[in-house]
Design an enzyme around this catalytic site. Sequence first.
Site, PDB file in Angstrom:
ATOM      1  N   CYS A 100      64.608   9.660  34.183  1.00 36.57           N
ATOM      2  CA  CYS A 100      64.847   8.610  35.196  1.00 36.57           C
ATOM      3  C   CYS A 100      63.585   7.813  35.532  1.00 36.57           C
ATOM      4  O   CYS A 100      63.664   6.780  36.194  1.00 36.57           O
ATOM      5  CB  CYS A 100      65.423   9.230  36.451  1.00 36.57           C
ATOM      6  SG  CYS A 100      66.882  10.212  36.101  1.00 36.57           S
ATOM      7  N   HIS A 241      64.249   3.585  41.435  1.00 39.40           N
ATOM      8  CA  HIS A 241      65.316   4.198  40.634  1.00 39.40           C
ATOM      9  C   HIS A 241      66.536   4.411  41.525  1.00 39.40           C
ATOM     10  O   HIS A 241      66.422   4.890  42.658  1.00 39.40           O
ATOM     11  CB  HIS A 241      64.817   5.529  40.064  1.00 39.40           C
ATOM     12  CG  HIS A 241      65.907   6.355  39.457  1.00 39.40           C
ATOM     13  ND1 HIS A 241      66.862   5.826  38.608  1.00 39.40           N
ATOM     14  CD2 HIS A 241      66.219   7.678  39.589  1.00 39.40           C
ATOM     15  CE1 HIS A 241      67.696   6.780  38.249  1.00 39.40           C
ATOM     16  NE2 HIS A 241      67.330   7.907  38.828  1.00 39.40           N
ATOM     17  N   ASN A 271      73.967   6.206  38.731  1.00 39.97           N
ATOM     18  CA  ASN A 271      72.609   6.558  38.309  1.00 39.97           C
ATOM     19  C   ASN A 271      72.531   6.404  36.782  1.00 39.97           C
ATOM     20  O   ASN A 271      73.127   7.181  36.047  1.00 39.97           O
ATOM     21  CB  ASN A 271      72.330   7.998  38.742  1.00 39.97           C
ATOM     22  CG  ASN A 271      70.945   8.479  38.353  1.00 39.97           C
ATOM     23  OD1 ASN A 271      70.328   7.964  37.428  1.00 39.97           O
ATOM     24  ND2 ASN A 271      70.464   9.498  39.047  1.00 39.97           N
TER      25      ASN A 271
HETATM   26  O1  UT7 Z   1      68.159  10.554  38.677  1.00 44.71           O
HETATM   27  C1  UT7 Z   1      67.330  11.662  38.629  1.00 44.71           C
HETATM   28  C2  UT7 Z   1      66.912  12.062  39.997  1.00 44.71           C
HETATM   29  N1  UT7 Z   1      68.048  12.574  40.692  1.00 44.71           N
HETATM   30  C3  UT7 Z   1      68.074  12.526  41.996  1.00 44.71           C
HETATM   31  O2  UT7 Z   1      67.183  12.011  42.619  1.00 44.71           O
HETATM   32  C4  UT7 Z   1      69.266  13.162  42.648  1.00 44.71           C
HETATM   33  C5  UT7 Z   1      68.895  13.676  43.992  1.00 44.71           C
HETATM   34  N2  UT7 Z   1      70.013  14.431  44.596  1.00 44.71           N
HETATM   35  C6  UT7 Z   1      71.095  13.821  45.114  1.00 44.71           C
HETATM   36  O3  UT7 Z   1      71.249  12.610  45.044  1.00 44.71           O
HETATM   37  C7  UT7 Z   1      72.081  14.685  45.873  1.00 44.71           C
HETATM   38  O4  UT7 Z   1      71.569  16.001  45.961  1.00 44.71           O
HETATM   39  C8  UT7 Z   1      73.498  14.734  45.240  1.00 44.71           C
HETATM   40  C9  UT7 Z   1      74.201  13.406  45.437  1.00 44.71           C
HETATM   41  C10 UT7 Z   1      73.422  15.072  43.775  1.00 44.71           C
HETATM   42  C11 UT7 Z   1      74.354  15.792  45.951  1.00 44.71           C
HETATM   43  O5  UT7 Z   1      74.382  15.514  47.339  1.00 44.71           O
HETATM   44  P1  UT7 Z   1      74.036  16.653  48.402  1.00 44.71           P
HETATM   45  O6  UT7 Z   1      74.205  16.050  49.720  1.00 44.71           O
HETATM   46  O7  UT7 Z   1      72.679  17.202  48.060  1.00 44.71           O
HETATM   47  O8  UT7 Z   1      75.170  17.691  48.158  1.00 44.71           O
HETATM   48  P2  UT7 Z   1      75.070  19.248  47.790  1.00 44.71           P
HETATM   49  O9  UT7 Z   1      74.795  19.425  46.349  1.00 44.71           O
HETATM   50  O10 UT7 Z   1      74.161  19.936  48.776  1.00 44.71           O
HETATM   51  O11 UT7 Z   1      76.554  19.707  48.097  1.00 44.71           O
HETATM   52  C12 UT7 Z   1      77.122  19.648  49.443  1.00 44.71           C
HETATM   53  C13 UT7 Z   1      78.580  20.011  49.345  1.00 44.71           C
HETATM   54  C14 UT7 Z   1      78.841  21.292  48.561  1.00 44.71           C
HETATM   55  O12 UT7 Z   1      79.926  21.956  49.159  1.00 44.71           O
HETATM   56  P3  UT7 Z   1      79.671  23.195  50.159  1.00 44.71           P
HETATM   57  O13 UT7 Z   1      78.938  24.224  49.362  1.00 44.71           O
HETATM   58  O14 UT7 Z   1      78.857  22.642  51.283  1.00 44.71           O
HETATM   59  O15 UT7 Z   1      81.064  23.594  50.551  1.00 44.71           O
HETATM   60  C15 UT7 Z   1      79.270  20.791  47.209  1.00 44.71           C
HETATM   61  O16 UT7 Z   1      80.099  21.714  46.530  1.00 44.71           O
HETATM   62  O17 UT7 Z   1      79.299  18.984  48.660  1.00 44.71           O
HETATM   63  C16 UT7 Z   1      80.052  19.559  47.586  1.00 44.71           C
HETATM   64  N3  UT7 Z   1      80.141  18.589  46.519  1.00 44.71           N
HETATM   65  C17 UT7 Z   1      81.145  17.694  46.434  1.00 44.71           C
HETATM   66  N4  UT7 Z   1      82.212  17.465  47.193  1.00 44.71           N
HETATM   67  C18 UT7 Z   1      83.035  16.463  46.830  1.00 44.71           C
HETATM   68  C19 UT7 Z   1      79.297  18.409  45.486  1.00 44.71           C
HETATM   69  N5  UT7 Z   1      79.724  17.395  44.711  1.00 44.71           N
HETATM   70  C20 UT7 Z   1      80.872  16.940  45.281  1.00 44.71           C
HETATM   71  C21 UT7 Z   1      81.764  15.929  44.940  1.00 44.71           C
HETATM   72  N6  UT7 Z   1      82.823  15.712  45.748  1.00 44.71           N
HETATM   73  N7  UT7 Z   1      81.599  15.133  43.859  1.00 44.71           N
END
Ligand code: UT7
Length: 314
Positions: A100, A241, A271
């Site tokens: 990225c 990015h 992304n």
């Molecule tokens: O491009 C390279 C660099 N990448 C980045 O900079 C990415 C940085 N990270 C992010 O943008 C975020 O961490 C994500 C968008 C990938 C994820 O968001 P988050 O707020 O960190 O969510 P999380 O992984 O902590 O998950 C929170 C909850 C979980 O459920 P529980 O355990 O709280 O019940 C996940 O299972 O959201 C759930 N979840 C979803 N729910 C609905 C994860 N993906 C989804 C989804 N739809 N697609």
Amino acid sequence: MPDRKLTNEMLERMVDTNDEWIVKRTGIRERRIAQNTATWELALEAGKRALTDAGLDAAALDLIIVGTATPDFFTPSVSCIVQGKLGAEKAMAFDLSAACSGFVYCVDVADSFIRAGKAKNILVICAETLSRIIDYTDRSTCVIFGDGAAAAVFQASDADDGVLTTYMRANGTLGECLKAPILPEEDPLAPGPRAVCDHRFLKMAGSDVFRFTATAVPEAIDAVLHQANMTADQIDWFVLHQANVRILHMITTRYGLNPDKVYVNIDRYGNTSGVSVALCLDEMRKAGKLQPGQHIVICGFGGGLTYGAALIRI
Ligand code: UT7
């Protein structure tokens, strides 16, 4: 960009997710998918358009760099395929793997070649077919990533504009946070022929990468501002990015910026890894947003983990 769109509504029918979660947590509404298209095909098209736009013949190129995390082969590189198809006979060509951070790393390398007097005309292309390594049953990644390509021509110039300063870093100790294996993970050093891994899918520990960006992105932006002896309010555009709209908001708040100065198009493309910054710049230029004399900070971060920023005067 490929024509085919993958919308949040379509993803709702594929995995346990919903439009509200995706928009609120990422800012993404749709992304593009390059079905049955190789990375080199996207790269070639972007490269051709950039050359036409710059009014430059491929024969004048000294160097072609393709930033990609999804090359079509170990060898030949995407850049060599593009070099051959363009007929850029005197160009050196290599791929650059910085995921990225791809475009921002490419900018630094192109600038270095020009400053060293080793090249006058450079074609930088970033191209990704991430859909080939996305597991469309994994909701934590399939809603995030999209495909595409973007390109830019860099030329030696005596003018005092262009790339003013750069700051590039990596933190390989965090590499496991964003991984797409090519070879079997169990015993990569085992002797004998290696089976091709069945699990080529990209895995991301999203919240760990998010935490990394909270320090890495400001570190890189602070560094280029400091090196150029400038302050954030002197910058016309911040082009970061497009990983998550919440990261863009974080930067807006941290530097007390007018939100209009932080370009956003993640809603339409998701992304796209190293492509995103170049894609933003292309859109901005075509929309007449970029004017001579403006200062732009570009910043990339992601797989590697890698990060970096550059300050450009146009
Ligand atoms: O491009 C390279 C660099 N990448 C980045 O900079 C990415 C940085 N990270 C992010 O943008 C975020 O961490 C994500 C968008 C990938 C994820 O968001 P988050 O707020 O960190 O969510 P999380 O992984 O902590 O998950 C929170 C909850 C979980 O459920 P529980 O355990 O709280 O019940 C996940 O299972 O959201 C759930 N979840 C979803 N729910 C609905 C994860 N993906 C989804 C989804 N739809 N697609």
